[in-house]
Write an enzyme that holds these catalytic residues in place. Structure first.
Site, PDB file in Angstrom:
ATOM      1  N   MET A  19      -4.366  43.791  12.204  1.00 33.63           N
ATOM      2  CA  MET A  19      -5.243  43.925  13.120  1.00 33.63           C
ATOM      3  C   MET A  19      -6.740  43.558  12.917  1.00 33.63           C
ATOM      4  O   MET A  19      -7.362  43.029  13.393  1.00 33.63           O
ATOM      5  CB  MET A  19      -5.233  45.341  13.653  1.00 33.63           C
ATOM      6  N   ASP A 130       0.013  54.591  10.205  1.00 29.87           N
ATOM      7  CA  ASP A 130       0.349  53.099  10.275  1.00 29.87           C
ATOM      8  C   ASP A 130       1.065  53.007   8.726  1.00 29.87           C
ATOM      9  O   ASP A 130       0.323  52.082   7.985  1.00 29.87           O
ATOM     10  CB  ASP A 130      -1.055  52.344  10.394  1.00 29.87           C
TER      11      ASP A 130
END
Length: 972
Positions: A19, A130
């Protein structure tokens, strides 16, 4: 980016990132090389840079051998970034890409080190969110976990609510736990353990449990599909290790290991495992050209194996013992009977198994049994291919672990067919749902969609009345809608709102999804006039009579004009009339009576609410909305034992939310449970408004609120949060009778509104009167200025007129009445003038009383009518208290008592309510209602037990009156 950073860092090269953009940079001040990660600009724009930096500073305190520490965070132009040390080596992702599956010994070592990092971080209150191979960095075989605290920093610094609404997902779908993917607000450290299980699976099997799918399908698979056991993909994995990995991948957090520490004992046992051979790869050439001398042995072994399987399956079917544990979420679609005149339709016998199974998975927790497994067992049981009786078919479904079964038949011709289907519970053979569709075989996909929609909707608890609306939508929209409905029933309102939004994205005319979004928003303070309400109202003609009544119970019959409380109660009563067997109908009626029944002038509103909640739970004992207010309602009715029982029922469906924490606090106060109170006080609670509102309504002591308010004020970051906590603290000290210790009203309030509140507090809530000489001229200057028909402006103008009246300037007060009568509203929003009109009647009645006008009785009747059908909280709060005093001055004590008992319940933290308790006690005693007077006086004295000296004479007077009432009761 370099221009934005200036001289602080020199960017050397860019690395491949996810990201974020990732750079190797030279930090000039310290002369060191760091990794600098830059958040995407669309994400940076939605975050508070100051809050983000503070959260990174907190995460930087994590110091552990297996955690890559965070160094700093900052803002460069429009970008937010953070830095960490450069770790020499490679990521686990790179190791897997280049080398495939890892030796068991190395995999266990990496897992152990990551588990130690997780255990340390979790003990410090930080969840990673994550965990994936990209964030596990390897130096040799030593592992370090990167990006700890980043997810929390992003979510905590979001300025615009839910980040997912902006398209930003915190986590990676291939590794995301089911509760994390569904945005479950109760998601905790066990989500990291699930992600670690996926990483472990990939290290040992060479691939993750699910792959080759879109992000949405990956998240659905994690939520609904059971992965192939890792030991089936690699037999050399030790049994204990394989079992532990599959436990990590359990869908329910409660079924996984409960901490990273729990993993370590198993991992340590497996640490010494030998390095086995890689997963066996079977090639076609190996099967087609076996060694000649072994060919006969392979054939014999194969025949024996097949025979053994057949014997075992047939033996199993004869004993009818399920081969695996039966799961109610699993549905087996068995072959349909085809009795059509046209033999070309015979393919639908087994074809319906595949067609329906493909539609079922992932909808409201439902998962279809694998068609191949089902058909293998079916063919063995049916021998020559004939159909099985219903009882035997159900046993086949049980054999493969299905708690439900769909069976059916197809009849018709090449031009027209009818498909009938029935869903049954396999253990009991009881009917769950049945449906029929008709049409051309050429439209078979649409027919199957409609059939699946009907079955899924009915088994999910939707009514027959909703089927027409549901069948007209798309299957993806239906799936999201049904998942939202299931979450509403469990009390997971935020997650439900997200599902309803997805349904609306799929079908912008889906009125039921709009209604669902409105309903979910009401439970967590979401926008009431948002897209769900707009959609549902626009397409309300598509709703059934029951659902239109439900919509009007939320929005009223004149939306977007404000809903009148009586209007909402009447709509809920219509809902019950048209759907008397619907638990939601009774729950909605109960909720309206609980919150709005008293202010709408229904004396026994709470008793009726309790009865309606009980009716709802009799129809569905797990319907969370009917459990939400049970404890506080029981306390309001003086039933402590009932409050305990209601809390136990609520905690079965919701054990962790802030609402439950508040209800537990209220019950603990009422039952003197100091241990529970202490635990809730020590938790990270931010539910002071709800705690206070219930406490004020039920007359509970509020001493625990002060430290909670102090904690929340210290944590408030945004201007809005700070102002909200300041106002709440201000009200708290007024309510408890300590105005001199309080804080001022927040400066963010417009000055006229702040001055009006100060004056009204001094007049109605024993507030500070020293500022009144300054307030008077400032507010009186507003009189005569044209007025907009909004709630705040009307309330301020009313207070200006009341202040003029109190100072004998009657002409000025009459002009304020004229201002309120002439308030400007859009031509199509005449209802918006109701609030200023109500304030005009209230001020006019006070003027008439002051002037001893013969018009006063008419005005008082008009005022009572306006108050019981109102939609404005400020009007009701001030109006009923003033109306009560005016009725008493006229000598009508029953109507004075009725007015003071008209109160909004548990939605308002307002200092006037203490005055309501005191006045109710006095008026109840004058009306001969001793028990009512005793209850009201006790509430007042409990809340103001620690009032400051200025108010002690008032407390002594109330205590003396209470003592007298108690003596009278004892004497009688």
């Amino acid at each position: 980016m370099q221009r934005a950073l200036g001289d602080a860092f020199l960017l050397e090269r860019e690395l491949k990132g996810g990201m974020s953009r990732v750079f190797i940079a030279r930090e000039k001040a310290l002369g060191r090389t760091v990794v600098l990660k830059v958040l995407p600009p669309e994400l940076s724009a939605s975050l508070s840079s100051e809050r983000f930096r503070r959260e990174i500073q907190v995460a930087a305190n994590l110091q552990h051998p297996h955690i890559v520490p965070l160094l700093s965070a900052g803002q460069a132009g429009d970008f937010l970034y953070y830095t960490m040390p450069l770790v020499e080596g490679e990521s686990l992702r790179e190791r897997l890409v280049h080398g495939g599956e890892l030796p068991v010994r190395i995999a266990v070592r990496i897992l152990s080190e990551v588990a130690r990092a997780l255990a340390y971080a979790h003990r410090h209150g930080i969840v990673h969110r994550d965990i994936k191979p990209d964030n596990i960095l390897l130096t040799g075989d030593d592992a370090q976990v990167a990006d700890f605290g980043i997810a929390k920093a992003i979510s905590a610094s979001a300025q615009y609510g839910d980040l997912t609404s902006a398209g930003v997902a915190l986590g990676t779908p291939m590794y995301m736990a089911p509760e994390q993917a569904s945005a479950d607000p109760t998601s905790d450290a066990r989500a990291d353990l699930y992600s670690l299980g996926v990483v472990a699976y990939e290290m040992l099997a060479g691939q993750p449990p699910f792959q080759g799918r879109t992000s949405a399908h990956l998240m659905a698979a994690h939520a609904t599909e059971r992965p192939v056991p890792v030991r089936e993909r690699r037999r050399a994995v030790p049994v204990a290790l394989g079992d532990m990995i599959m436990r990590l991948l359990e869908k329910r957090p409660a079924d996984r290991p409960q901490s990273a520490d729990e993993l370590l004992s198993i991992l340590e046992v497996s640490q010494a495992a030998a390095d086995p051979a890689p997963t066996t790869q079977v090639h076609a050439s190996a099967l087609s050209a076996p060694a000649p001398q072994r060919r006969g042995w392979w054939i014999a072994a194969g025949v024996a194996a097949v025979a053994l399987v057949v014997v075992l399956v047939v033996a199993g079917l004869r004993t009818w013992e399920p081969a695996v544990k039966v799961n109610q979420d699993v549905v087996a679609v068995v072959p349909f009977r085809v009795t059509a005149a046209d033999s070309s339709l015979a393919y639908l016998r087994e074809g319906m198994v595949d067609l329906l199974a493909a539609k079922l998975s992932g909808v409201a927790g439902t998962r279809a049994a694998d068609p191949r497994s089902l058909l293998a067992v079916w063919r063995t049981a049916a021998r020559s291919g004939e159909d099985l009786p219903a009882g035997q078919a159900a046993r086949v479904a049980e054999r493969i672990g299905a708690g439900r079964m769909i069976q059916g038949d197809v009849v018709g011709t090449r031009q027209q067919i009818t498909i009938n289907a029935t869903m049954l519970q396999t253990p009991t053979r009881s009917l769950v749902a049945s449906a029929t569709v008709e049409g051309s075989p050429d439209s078979l996909p649409r027919l199957v969609d409609r059939l699946a929609i009907k079955l899924l909707a009915l088994q999910a608890g939707e009514s027959e009345q909703r089927l027409a609306n549901l069948v007209s939508t798309s299957f993806p929209a239906l799936r999201a809608y049904l998942e939202g409905q299931a979450q509403v029933r469990r009390g997971e309102y935020r997650s439900a709102a997200n599902k309803f939004k997805l349904a609306i994205q799929e079908d912008s005319t889906f009125a039921l999804a709009g209604l669902g979004l409105t309903r979910a928003n009401t439970w967590f303070g979401g926008p009431f006039d948002g897209p769900g309400s707009v959609l549902a109202w626009k397409y309300r003609d598509k709703l059934s009579a029951a659902d239109r009544a439900l919509l009007e119970s939320y929005l009223g019959s004149r939306w977007p004009a404000p809903r009148q409380w009586r209007d909402g109660i009447a709509a809920a009563e219509r809902f019950v009339q048209v759907a008397p067997d619907n638990p939601e109908a009774w729950s909605e009626l109960a909720d309206n009576l609980y919150h709005w029944g008293m202010v709408a002038g229904i004396p026994d509103a709470h008793q009726r609410a309790a009865q309606a909640f009980a009716k709802s739970l009799a129809l569905d004992s797990s319907f969370a909305p009917a459990l939400e207010h049970g404890p506080s309602l029981a306390l309001t009715l003086g039933d402590t034992a009932g409050a305990r029982k209601a809390l136990a029922l609520l905690m079965r469906v919701d054990s962790a939310s802030g609402t439950v924490a508040s209800e537990r606090w209220h019950v603990a106060l009422a039952t003197r449970d100091t241990a529970t109170r202490r635990r809730i006080m020590e938790s990270d609670s931010n539910y002071a408004p709800y705690m206070m509102s219930i406490g004020i309504a039920a007359g509970l002591p509020l001493q625990d609120i002060e430290p909670i308010l102090a904690q929340n004020r210290a944590r408030a970051v945004t201007v809005d949060d700070q102002a909200s906590m300041q106002r709440l603290t201000h009200n708290y000290f007024l309510i408890t009778g300590r105005p001199s210790r309080g804080v001022p009203l927040p400066s963010t309030l417009p000055e006229p509104a702040r001055l009006a509140m100060q004056y009204t507090e001094s007049r109605l809530a024993d507030g500070d009167t020293t500022a009144n000489p300054v307030i008077g001229p400032a507010l009186e200057r507003l009189i005569g200025i044209p007025l907009n028909a909004d709630e705040r402006s009307a309330a301020v103008r009313f207070v200006a007129g009341q202040l003029a009246l109190d100072h004998g300037r009657l002409e000025l007060a009459h002009r304020a009445v004229a201002d309120l009568r002439a308030a400007s509203a859009p031509p199509d929003s005449a209802a918006r003038r109701e609030v200023p009109s109500g304030f005009a009647i209230l001020l006019e009645a006070e003027l008439a009383a002051k002037q001893k006008s013969p018009e006063l009785p008419r005005l008082l009747n008009q005022l009572d009518s306006a108050l019981v059908s109102a939609s404005s909280i400020p009007f009701a709060l001030m109006g009923n208290l003033i109306a009560s005093r005016l009725w008493e001055e006229q000598g009508d004590l029953p109507r004075a008592l009725a007015a003071i008992r008209r109160r909004i319940w548990d939605l308002v933290v307002n200092p006037y309510y203490v005055t309501y308790h005191r006045e109710e006690g006095r008026l109840a005693a004058l009306n001969g209602d001793r028990q009512g007077a005793i209850r009201a006086y006790r509430r007042y004295l409990t809340i103001r037990a620690n009032a400051e000296p200025r108010l002690q004479p008032q407390l002594r007077q109330v205590q003396n009156e209470l003592d007298g009432l108690l003596r009278e009761t004892t004497d009688k």
